[in-house]
Design an enzyme around this catalytic site. Structure first.
Site, PDB file in Angstrom:
ATOM      1  N   ASP A 161     -10.136 -50.871 -94.245  1.00  0.00           N
ATOM      2  CA  ASP A 161     -11.129 -49.918 -94.716  1.00  0.00           C
ATOM      3  C   ASP A 161     -12.531 -50.409 -94.382  1.00  0.00           C
ATOM      4  O   ASP A 161     -12.797 -51.610 -94.387  1.00  0.00           O
ATOM      5  CB  ASP A 161     -11.010 -49.723 -96.231  1.00  0.00           C
ATOM      6  CG  ASP A 161     -11.251 -51.016 -97.005  1.00  0.00           C
ATOM      7  OD1 ASP A 161     -12.376 -51.236 -97.477  1.00  0.00           O
ATOM      8  OD2 ASP A 161     -10.309 -51.826 -97.114  1.00  0.00           O
ATOM      9  N   SER A 162     -13.404 -49.468 -94.041  1.00  0.00           N
ATOM     10  CA  SER A 162     -14.818 -49.751 -93.781  1.00  0.00           C
ATOM     11  C   SER A 162     -14.934 -50.831 -92.699  1.00  0.00           C
ATOM     12  O   SER A 162     -14.426 -50.656 -91.599  1.00  0.00           O
ATOM     13  CB  SER A 162     -15.511 -50.150 -95.081  1.00  0.00           C
ATOM     14  OG  SER A 162     -16.907 -50.070 -94.969  1.00  0.00           O
ATOM     15  N   ALA A 163     -15.566 -51.959 -93.004  1.00  0.00           N
ATOM     16  CA  ALA A 163     -15.656 -53.027 -92.010  1.00  0.00           C
ATOM     17  C   ALA A 163     -14.267 -53.518 -91.604  1.00  0.00           C
ATOM     18  O   ALA A 163     -14.033 -53.859 -90.444  1.00  0.00           O
ATOM     19  CB  ALA A 163     -16.483 -54.187 -92.562  1.00  0.00           C
ATOM     20  N   ILE A 189      -9.397 -46.420 -92.912  1.00  0.00           N
ATOM     21  CA  ILE A 189     -10.057 -45.717 -93.999  1.00  0.00           C
ATOM     22  C   ILE A 189     -11.563 -45.859 -93.803  1.00  0.00           C
ATOM     23  O   ILE A 189     -12.110 -46.965 -93.900  1.00  0.00           O
ATOM     24  CB  ILE A 189      -9.656 -46.291 -95.364  1.00  0.00           C
ATOM     25  CG1 ILE A 189      -8.144 -46.222 -95.568  1.00  0.00           C
ATOM     26  CG2 ILE A 189     -10.393 -45.556 -96.482  1.00  0.00           C
ATOM     27  CD1 ILE A 189      -7.663 -46.930 -96.829  1.00  0.00           C
ATOM     28  N   HIS A 281     -16.716 -43.256-100.480  1.00  0.00           N
ATOM     29  CA  HIS A 281     -16.354 -44.264 -99.492  1.00  0.00           C
ATOM     30  C   HIS A 281     -15.249 -45.169-100.032  1.00  0.00           C
ATOM     31  O   HIS A 281     -15.411 -45.837-101.048  1.00  0.00           O
ATOM     32  CB  HIS A 281     -17.593 -45.090 -99.141  1.00  0.00           C
ATOM     33  CG  HIS A 281     -17.370 -46.126 -98.090  1.00  0.00           C
ATOM     34  ND1 HIS A 281     -17.003 -45.812 -96.796  1.00  0.00           N
ATOM     35  CD2 HIS A 281     -17.472 -47.487 -98.126  1.00  0.00           C
ATOM     36  CE1 HIS A 281     -16.900 -46.923 -96.091  1.00  0.00           C
ATOM     37  NE2 HIS A 281     -17.166 -47.949 -96.882  1.00  0.00           N
TER      38      HIS A 281
END
Length: 317
Positions: A161-163, A189, A281
């Site tokens: 997810d994200s980074a 994600i 987020h």
């Protein structure tokens, strides 16, 4: 675990001050990490989750499995002993924060929904360890799963997810280029795939522009912003495995996720793109608390399960 769910509007109200306080450039990185670890303790793991501590590629990691599948799970997960593969999960946090602790609940829900072993990696973080430390750790972990644990590359899904989603994409590119290994699938994600891009909005419920830019600088260190390991969106997308991308329409990374999906499809990659409305987020972190977040995580689980556990004749009887 006795489940309790928070209505979506109330969850948003409760989470807003949490992220305003924790993801704040005025706080030292060590304090941000400690606060996030503490807050994440309210995100419980499902009953039947087994967490095993181990090393992957020389880094601390956790192997999470579910003793039993969720009754009535819409992914129709098979028992763990019949699982055909594994998932290597790379946590988010701007390459600066996040840990095995912050993501244990998400990982455990993913293990239960897929009935696969999910390996979560404690890769090195910036600013102490900038690019390419985290990517090197992820590469070593994947190779460890292949050469020492015994999985074939096409039995391992990469997720994050994200980074961590950006790291998963960069890892897939490196595995194909350096080792001629293609994972079974990518589950991303709200992936942060180009830290060079400055968000148009000042913040969403979770992320703010100042914090994300500080994280991008920490992660880059003395490296080159043109490095595909830093911004995998600009790298070679040809030959990537089937990819799942999820983002909420309200978040800072939504436009970047749309760019990624378009680029992947242009490269001939099979993509499933899910856009939610009213979440935030990486809401999947709150799957234990919010029904809508749990449903979003189930979609990812279904995609990954089908990539490594195709329906067999036995399942059709």
């Amino acid at each position: 675990m006795r489940e309790f769910k928070i209505p979506l509007p109330i969850a948003r109200v409760l989470l807003d001050p949490v992220f305003r306080v924790t993801l704040n450039t005025r706080l030292p990185v060590a304090v941000q990490r400690a606060l996030l670890d503490a807050v994440s303790l309210i995100q419980l793991v499902p009953d039947g989750s087994v967490v095993q501590h181990l090393q992957l590629g020389g880094r601390p990691a956790e192997r999470v499995i579910a003793e039993t599948a969720i009754p009535g799970s819409r992914t129709r997960a098979v028992p763990p002993e019949r699982a055909a593969g594994a998932i290597l999960y790379l946590h988010g946090g701007g390459y600066v924060v996040g840990s095995l602790t912050t993501h244990r609940s998400l990982v455990a829900h993913l293990a239960q929904e897929t009935s696969c072993a999910v390996y979560a990696l404690d890769y090195r973080l910036a600013p102490e360890h900038p690019l390419p430390a985290g990517l090197d750790d992820a590469e070593a972990a994947f190779l460890d799963l292949v050469h020492n644990v015994g999985y074939r590359p096409d039995q391992i899904c990469l997720a994050g997810d994200s980074a961590g989603g950006g790291l998963a994409l960069a890892l897939a590119q490196r595995l194909i280029e350096r080792h001629e290994m293609t994972p079974a699938a990518l589950g991303l994600i709200a992936p942060w795939v180009d830290p060079t891009q400055v968000p148009a909005k000042a913040r969403d419920l979770v992320i703010n522009r100042a914090w994300s830019q500080a994280c991008a600088a920490y992660y880059l260190g003395d490296g080159a912003a043109t490095d595909a390991g830093y911004a995998p969106l600009t790298g070679n997308l040809l030959g990537l495995p089937p990819t799942y991308v999820q983002a909420d329409v309200s978040e800072l990374l939504h436009d970047q996720c749309c760019q990624l999906v378009s680029a992947l499809r242009g490269a001939g990659v099979h993509v499933r793109f899910t856009e939610t409305r009213g979440l935030w987020h990486v809401a999947q972190l709150q799957a234990a608390l919010v029904t809508e977040a749990a449903l979003a995580l189930s979609e990812l689980a279904e995609f990954l399960r089908e990539a490594i556990q195709p329906v067999s004749i036995d399942d059709l009887r």
